[in-house]
Motif scaffolding. Structure first.
Motif, PDB file in Angstrom:
ATOM      1  N   PRO A  78       0.798  -1.238   0.000  1.00 26.95           N
ATOM      2  CA  PRO A  78       0.000   0.000   0.000  1.00 26.95           C
ATOM      3  C   PRO A  78       0.832   1.290   0.000  1.00 26.95           C
ATOM      4  CG  PRO A  78      -0.823  -1.527   1.660  1.00 26.95           C
ATOM      5  CD  PRO A  78       0.438  -2.117   1.110  1.00 26.95           C
ATOM      6  N   GLU A  79       1.949   1.298   0.694  1.00 25.82           N
ATOM      7  CA  GLU A  79       2.760   2.521   0.757  1.00 25.82           C
ATOM      8  C   GLU A  79       3.317   2.877  -0.620  1.00 25.82           C
ATOM      9  OE1 GLU A  79       6.772   4.378   2.811  1.00 25.82           O
ATOM     10  OE2 GLU A  79       5.977   2.493   3.579  1.00 25.82           O
ATOM     11  N   ASN A  80       3.840   1.898  -1.325  1.00 28.73           N
ATOM     12  CA  ASN A  80       4.396   2.167  -2.655  1.00 28.73           C
ATOM     13  C   ASN A  80       3.293   2.370  -3.687  1.00 28.73           C
ATOM     14  OD1 ASN A  80       7.018   2.154  -1.697  1.00 28.73           O
ATOM     15  ND2 ASN A  80       7.241  -0.031  -1.980  1.00 28.73           N
ATOM     16  N   TRP A  81       2.166   1.708  -3.502  1.00 30.81           N
ATOM     17  CA  TRP A  81       0.982   1.939  -4.346  1.00 30.81           C
ATOM     18  C   TRP A  81       0.573   3.409  -4.231  1.00 30.81           C
ATOM     19  CZ3 TRP A  81      -2.828   1.024  -7.740  1.00 30.81           C
ATOM     20  CH2 TRP A  81      -4.069   1.618  -7.543  1.00 30.81           C
ATOM     21  N   GLN A  82       0.537   3.915  -3.004  1.00 36.86           N
ATOM     22  CA  GLN A  82       0.150   5.298  -2.787  1.00 36.86           C
ATOM     23  C   GLN A  82       1.138   6.252  -3.462  1.00 36.86           C
ATOM     24  OE1 GLN A  82      -0.099   6.524   1.314  1.00 36.86           O
ATOM     25  NE2 GLN A  82      -1.365   8.273   0.807  1.00 36.86           N
ATOM     26  N   ALA A  83       2.416   5.981  -3.355  1.00 34.47           N
ATOM     27  CA  ALA A  83       3.419   6.827  -4.009  1.00 34.47           C
ATOM     28  C   ALA A  83       3.238   6.797  -5.524  1.00 34.47           C
ATOM     29  CB  ALA A  83       4.826   6.362  -3.625  1.00 34.47           C
ATOM     30  N   PHE A  84       3.008   5.615  -6.067  1.00 34.34           N
ATOM     31  CA  PHE A  84       2.823   5.456  -7.511  1.00 34.34           C
ATOM     32  C   PHE A  84       1.613   6.267  -7.986  1.00 34.34           C
ATOM     33  CE2 PHE A  84       1.267   3.407 -11.336  1.00 34.34           C
ATOM     34  CZ  PHE A  84       2.422   3.221 -12.072  1.00 34.34           C
ATOM     35  N   THR A  85       0.481   6.078  -7.328  1.00 35.82           N
ATOM     36  CA  THR A  85      -0.742   6.762  -7.762  1.00 35.82           C
ATOM     37  C   THR A  85      -0.656   8.266  -7.530  1.00 35.82           C
ATOM     38  OG1 THR A  85      -1.838   6.220  -5.664  1.00 35.82           O
ATOM     39  CG2 THR A  85      -2.200   4.723  -7.519  1.00 35.82           C
ATOM     40  N   LEU A  86       0.005   8.682  -6.455  1.00 35.15           N
ATOM     41  CA  LEU A  86       0.196  10.111  -6.204  1.00 35.15           C
ATOM     42  C   LEU A  86       1.001  10.751  -7.326  1.00 35.15           C
ATOM     43  CD1 LEU A  86       0.090  12.683  -4.437  1.00 35.15           C
ATOM     44  CD2 LEU A  86       2.159  11.833  -3.315  1.00 35.15           C
ATOM     45  N   ALA A  87       2.091  10.126  -7.713  1.00 41.30           N
ATOM     46  CA  ALA A  87       2.943  10.679  -8.766  1.00 41.30           C
ATOM     47  C   ALA A  87       2.198  10.754 -10.096  1.00 41.30           C
ATOM     48  CB  ALA A  87       4.216   9.851  -8.907  1.00 41.30           C
ATOM     49  N   ILE A  88       1.441   9.716 -10.423  1.00 43.28           N
ATOM     50  CA  ILE A  88       0.684   9.721 -11.684  1.00 43.28           C
ATOM     51  C   ILE A  88      -0.388  10.797 -11.663  1.00 43.28           C
ATOM     52  CG2 ILE A  88      -0.866   8.380 -13.176  1.00 43.28           C
ATOM     53  CD1 ILE A  88       2.165   7.545 -13.219  1.00 43.28           C
ATOM     54  N   ALA A  89      -1.147  10.882 -10.577  1.00 47.30           N
ATOM     55  CA  ALA A  89      -2.203  11.897 -10.481  1.00 47.30           C
ATOM     56  C   ALA A  89      -1.618  13.305 -10.503  1.00 47.30           C
ATOM     57  CB  ALA A  89      -3.028  11.679  -9.216  1.00 47.30           C
ATOM     58  N   ALA A  90      -0.513  13.510  -9.805  1.00 45.59           N
ATOM     59  CA  ALA A  90       0.124  14.834  -9.801  1.00 45.59           C
ATOM     60  C   ALA A  90       0.585  15.217 -11.203  1.00 45.59           C
ATOM     61  CB  ALA A  90       1.293  14.851  -8.830  1.00 45.59           C
ATOM     62  N   ALA A  91       1.213  14.273 -11.892  1.00 48.61           N
ATOM     63  CA  ALA A  91       1.663  14.543 -13.263  1.00 48.61           C
ATOM     64  C   ALA A  91       0.473  14.903 -14.151  1.00 48.61           C
ATOM     65  CB  ALA A  91       2.415  13.342 -13.822  1.00 48.61           C
ATOM     66  N   TYR A  92      -0.623  14.206 -13.968  1.00 49.16           N
ATOM     67  CA  TYR A  92      -1.820  14.443 -14.774  1.00 49.16           C
ATOM     68  C   TYR A  92      -2.373  15.849 -14.518  1.00 49.16           C
ATOM     69  CZ  TYR A  92      -6.278  13.406 -17.076  1.00 49.16           C
ATOM     70  OH  TYR A  92      -7.359  13.406 -17.913  1.00 49.16           O
ATOM     71  N   TYR A  93      -2.559  16.184 -13.264  1.00 46.86           N
ATOM     72  CA  TYR A  93      -3.181  17.467 -12.945  1.00 46.86           C
ATOM     73  C   TYR A  93      -2.233  18.652 -13.051  1.00 46.86           C
ATOM     74  CZ  TYR A  93      -7.397  14.997 -11.844  1.00 46.86           C
ATOM     75  OH  TYR A  93      -8.527  14.211 -11.947  1.00 46.86           O
TER      76      TYR A  93
END
Length: 128
Positions: A78-93
């Motif tokens: 979950p910790e690395n999943w959160q980092a992965f999704t955070l980075a993707i969402a940040a890049a998107y927005y």
């Protein structure tokens, strides 16, 4: 492009990012705005600690279908999943194209008149 990830890793990131953020209702998919390329590099320049966590999450994706890989990432790490999704969402927005499509021009400066009361007494009253 920087050396955060190899081209093979970036290809995997693109595939996974498009499952997380597919094209829909006039909005572009994640890969089409560079969520695994320059936009991701911009995010990692600001939040470099996300890169090793993303790489660890990618290890769980090897040899799996994208949806299954994301499900495994979320449940097993979950910790690395959160980092992965955070980075993707940040890049998107962070994308100017996405922000324009959303009608968001960024934060606006709203000066406060120091002679006017702040008007927060009613908000603070329940906690005072």
């Amino acid at each position: 492009m920087s050396d955060w990830f190899s081209e093979d890793e970036r290809a995997t990131i693109r595939t996974l990012a498009d499952v997380l953020i597919p094209a829909a209702e006039g909005m572009p998919c994640a890969s089409s705005i560079g969520c695994a390329d320059a936009a991701l590099d911009d995010v990692l320049t600001l939040r470099a600690e996300l890169a090793p966590k993303m790489r660890a999450a990618l290890q769980l994706a090897q040899g799996k279908a994208p949806k299954a890989a994301l499900d495994d990432m979320r449940s097993a790490d979950p910790e690395n999943w959160q980092a992965f999704t955070l980075a993707i969402a940040a890049a998107y927005y962070f994308s100017p194209r996405v922000r324009a499509l959303l009608g968001y021009s960024g934060p606006e400066r709203r000066p406060v008149d120091p002679t006017e009361p702040l008007g927060c007494a009613d908000v603070l009253a329940p906690v005072i």
